[in-house]
Design an enzyme around this catalytic site. Structure first.
Site, short mmCIF file in Angstrom:
data_model
loop_
_atom_site.label_atom_id
_atom_site.label_comp_id
_atom_site.label_asym_id
_atom_site.label_seq_id
_atom_site.Cartn_x
_atom_site.Cartn_y
_atom_site.Cartn_z
CG ASP A 117 18.11 37.89 57.38
OD1 ASP A 117 18.22 38.79 57.72
OD2 ASP A 117 17.80 37.44 55.94
CD GLU A 133 15.91 41.19 59.67
OE1 GLU A 133 16.03 42.46 59.52
OE2 GLU A 133 16.13 40.38 58.81
#
Length: 895
Positions: free
Chosen positions: A477, A514
């Site tokens: 993340d 990400e």
């Protein structure tokens, strides 16, 4: 939750008078830490606003309980450099012994003038000093099994004292044994006889906390906990090699075959979404790890069918210990059926969402332990065994397991109930401002992976999950909150794992995540942050939002929900929607935009490679890295495995909801004014095909192929089981069952309500089944040929060619030839709602339907007309056509 348990413990923990800080909320900062001890030689001191560094200023280091006037206990700090309101001062005169004595007590920098008048005092940030002197490189932090005894090792170099309390049960309010660790060089080590196996423990840590300017004594769990009591109330002394921690056959688990990372296909799923709504399994298993082991369940059978079609990896949203869901099942509340009033469901959910069982889980508390909310029993080893059972069951279905990991923040910090790090080494584990406050650019307290021991914790955690739970891949993340260097160390640590030594093959563990360019680390170190533009050549995958937005239109922002893209009607089926934000109403301008989006998609189809060259719509041959989109380069990858191509994920609208927002709805000038459910399904189908037939790693959100709807919810992280449901039977997709929750979507209710109420927008089971079969056909097609899985830029430059319609570049039509010495494949994407004719001499070859992808998969393909004599093909509207060179035919390439 945790604070309720701790408040009870505070009364009974030790049979002595001791002031403990237990639970509660964070204490307001009253003494910012504006000094930064950079290393053993120097310290940077920032003065408060309105005060500037002057020649007559003196800087002194002293215990704040004594103050700067006690000359015997004060250490002068010579000024090395002055600048405005900053001073760099020397600490070179302080030897290691003095430093050791100072940092365990309340310590401040005092600023005085030549009259010995106090001008300022401030607490200190220690990260630089601690990294230099106390960084620990061993692999035995936390709990280790040493045969006849356990060892606990806690890194707490600034703690004044540490003790360990043992409890016979997870709910005990009074300790059975209290132990005093030995201290050396920042480490507190406790040896515990084996007889206490499966006991629970807590640390009592006394440490000076700069933000409260006092000594704080807290009961706190182990940051390296391997097992926990319910709600993380206590850590547990466990042996992860014990029989009770493993399902039968765990040690001999065989992984599904994976030849190369280029063969990966990913399906993203939330653990509760998988089974909370599955009536084919007993109620007690729904929403749990064990649901994956229910072999006759609808969800399990469906995943098996995907694996048989060619899916390789199941991405599970975070399942390490989180703070946002109470693990006590008895406390859970839920909402029942929907009503005809579309507001009712979200209104009922609003009343109980803090007490239900659902959250996406991006709220980490402990990084080494599975979360107890998915366990049948949240106390102790049960959650460990059940998580391993889940991994084993998924592997046995033929799928590898991806763990979504969140290291960029924690759920709480400071002295809050669910805070761990700050109660042990205050301020160290978090990224701080110059004032000593914690950045919160992620959502919560940003961690500081640039600090050695936070970086080490990330590496140790990932290696632990790989070895102890046999995780096959990790999705990070917000990677731009970490440095490229940190992520490469994670990669190297995983790659070093071997079957012989560690029980897992690290060379088959894939990393992706990400790379959005924002956040506290990116702001300070844009060239070092692990963002898309800095990731070239790492071998780590990044989500390709350029392709996503070009295919769908708009962005994930709700403000652009109706803006159309390549697959959703731009130019050819304009929606004339007043809510549009970045779509021109002029059709000529729309055509130009569509041509540009086609270029972006072409680069994505080629793996988003920075150095891939192609002819863009103006006719110029350019590099993919020189094509710009939203003022940023489109292509950033060195090799295809660095690109994750997708059109939807858990963030933002599901693909079906995006289509519902973008397809014409009572649009002016269109007959009929509203696109039918079948027309919308074709848009949806075209959007799915693009990432699935691209170079790189295709990624699909669970249920997309079932036309999954969340009723227009743009952010369902806390929207409960109701808005996150999946129907594995494919009988319906829940569209039209409620307005999306007001706390995230209220401003869009006027947009969604008429659509949710329109029966023409509902889908039939037949449309759902067709879409599901279409996705499985794409999986089979991709698996059938190496041409969809090329290895390198050189291979793609030789084997992938975009061709144009007799020398022109039609808007909304992409034609791609894939070939090598053994075979050739022609792929055409037509976004026009009408059939169109495409001419090119390559069509004179002997093409035929691919066996995995013909009219039996998409009935519209029966309308394809191939005229070899005239080198032409007629392509149905909103359709993907895949042709394969018939056996025995030769292919001489594309000129």
């Amino acid at each position: 939750m945790l604070d309720r348990t701790f408040k009870k413990l505070s009364a009974l923990f030790f049979a002595m008078a001791i002031s403990l800080l237990i639970g509660g909320t964070a204490v307001a900062a009253t003494a910012p830490a504006r000094a930064q001890w950079l290393n053993s030689q120097k310290m940077l001191v920032k003065l408060p606003q309105g005060l500037r560094v002057a020649d007559n200023m003196m800087f002194q280091l002293a215990n704040s309980e004594i103050g700067f006037k006690d000359a015997a206990r004060t250490y002068p700090l010579p000024v090395l450099q002055r600048q405005d309101n900053y001073a760099v001062v020397s600490t070179a005169s302080l030897n290691r012994q003095i430093i050791e004595e100072l940092i365990h007590r309340p310590l401040k920098v005092f600023v005085t003038n030549d009259k010995n008048q106090l001008l300022d005092s401030t607490a200190i940030q220690y990260a630089g000093l601690l990294d230099e002197i106390y960084a620990y490189r061993g692999n035995d932090l936390g709990l280790t099994n040493q045969g006849s005894q356990f060892q606990l090792k806690l890194w707490a170099p600034t703690a004044y004292s540490v003790r360990v309390a043992l409890f016979a049960s997870p709910t005990s309010l009074q300790s059975d044994v209290v132990l005093v660790p030995t201290y050396q060089n920042g480490l507190w080590t406790t040896l515990i006889p084996r007889q206490y196996q499966n006991y629970y423990y807590l640390y009592e840590v006394s440490v000076y906390h700069p933000l409260t300017d006092r000594m704080e004594t807290s009961l706190v769990t182990d940051p390296y906990s391997l097992s926990l009591a319910m709600n993380g109330a206590k850590s547990q002394l466990v042996d992860l090699e014990s029989a009770e921690s493993k399902p039968y056959g765990w040690d001999n688990l065989t992984k599904p075959y994976l030849n190369s990372f280029k063969d990966i296909t990913i399906y993203e799923l939330h653990i509760r979404d998988f089974s909370a709504n599955d009536e084919s399994i007993p109620f007690v298993y729904r929403g749990t790890y064990d649901a994956f082991a229910q072999s006759n369940g609808n969800g399990t059978q469906y995943l098996k069918s995907l694996a048989e079609a060619g899916l390789t990896h199941l991405h599970l949203l975070p399942f390490n210990d989180i703070g946002s869901v109470n693990e006590n099942r008895a406390s859970w509340e839920s909402i029942s059926s929907s009503t005809s009033n579309l507001q009712d469901a979200q209104g009922a959910l609003a009343q109980i969402r803090a007490r239900d069982a659902f959250n996406w889980g991006y709220d980490p508390v402990h990084f080494f332990v599975p979360d107890g909310s998915y366990a049948m029993d949240p106390h102790g080893l049960s959650r460990v065994r059940e998580t391993r059972t889940m991994v084993q069951a998924i592997n046995n279905l033929g799928l590898r397991v991806v763990q979504d990991v969140v290291f960029n923040h924690t759920y709480e910090n400071g002295l809050s109930a669910f805070s761990v790090f700050d109660k042990i080494v205050p301020l160290y584990y978090y990224r701080l401002t110059d004032e000593g406050y914690t950045y919160n650019s992620s959502c919560c307290a940003d961690t500081a992976s640039e600090n050695f021991m936070m970086e080490k914790l990330i590496i140790d955690s990932v290696v632990h999950w790989a070895k102890s739970y046999k995780i096959d891949a990790f999705r990070f993340d917000l990677m731009a909150f970490h440095s490229r260097s940190t992520m490469m160390k994670v990669k190297e640590a995983l790659r070093s794992l071997t079957l012989q030594r560690d029980g897992v093959d690290g060379s088959r563990i894939y990393i992706y995540g990400e790379g959005w360019p924002f956040g506290s680390f990116y702001q300070k170190n844009p060239q070092e942050a692990m963002s898309q533009l800095n990731a070239y050549g790492t071998g780590i995958g990044f989500f390709n939002d350029r392709l996503r937005d070009a295919v769908r239109g708009g962005t994930t922002s709700s403000s652009e929900k109706s803006d159309q893209g390549f697959a959703t009607g731009l130019y050819f089926d304009f929606n004339n929607e007043p809510a549009n934000r970045n779509t021109p109403t002029d059709l000529n301008l729309q055509m130009g935009k569509l041509r540009h989006l086609g270029d972006v998609i072409k680069v994505g189809l080629a793996g988003n490679l920075r150095d891939f060259t192609f002819r863009e719509h103006y006719g110029n041959v350019i590099y993919g890295g020189n094509l710009m989109y939203r003022n940023s380069p489109v292509a950033t990858s060195a090799e295809p495995i660095e690109t994750i191509n997708y059109v939807s994920a858990h963030d933002g609208y599901t693909l079906w909801d995006a289509v519902q927002a973008k397809a014409p709805f009572y649009s002016y000038g269109r007959t009929p004014g509203t696109a039918s459910a079948s027309e919308r399904q074709r848009m949806h189908q075209l959007a799915m095909a693009i990432p699935m037939l691209s170079q790189g790693i295709p990624f699909m959100e669970s249920g997309v192929e079932l036309l999954r709807s969340k009723n227009g919810d743009q952010d369902s992280y806390d929207s409960g089981d109701f808005f996150n449901r999946i129907n594995w039977h494919g009988t319906y997709n829940y569209w039209g069952e409620g307005l999306p929750p007001a706390w995230k979507n209220y401003d869009d209710w006027s947009f969604w309500q008429p659509r949710l109420q329109d029966p023409a927008l509902k889908v039939t089971p037949q449309l759902i089944a067709q879409t599901s079969n279409y996705y499985k056909a794409l999986l089979r097609l991709r698996r059938s040929s190496p041409l969809f899985k090329m290895n390198s830029l050189d291979e793609i430059m030789k084997g992938l060619v975009f061709i144009d319609n007799e020398g022109t570049i039609d808007p909304g039509l992409i034609a791609m030839v894939l070939h090598d010495q053994r075979e050739a494949i022609l792929v055409l994407f037509n976004s026009s709602k009408n059939p169109r004719v495409f001419s090119h001499k390559v069509l004179s070859y002997n093409w035929g339907y691919d066996p995995a992808f013909g009219p039996n998969v998409d009935p519209a393909l029966a309308q394809v007309k191939l005229n070899r004599a005239q080198s032409q093909i007629q392509i149905p509207g909103v359709t993907t056509v895949v042709l394969r060179l018939n056996k025995g035919s030769s292919f001489k390439g594309v000129n």
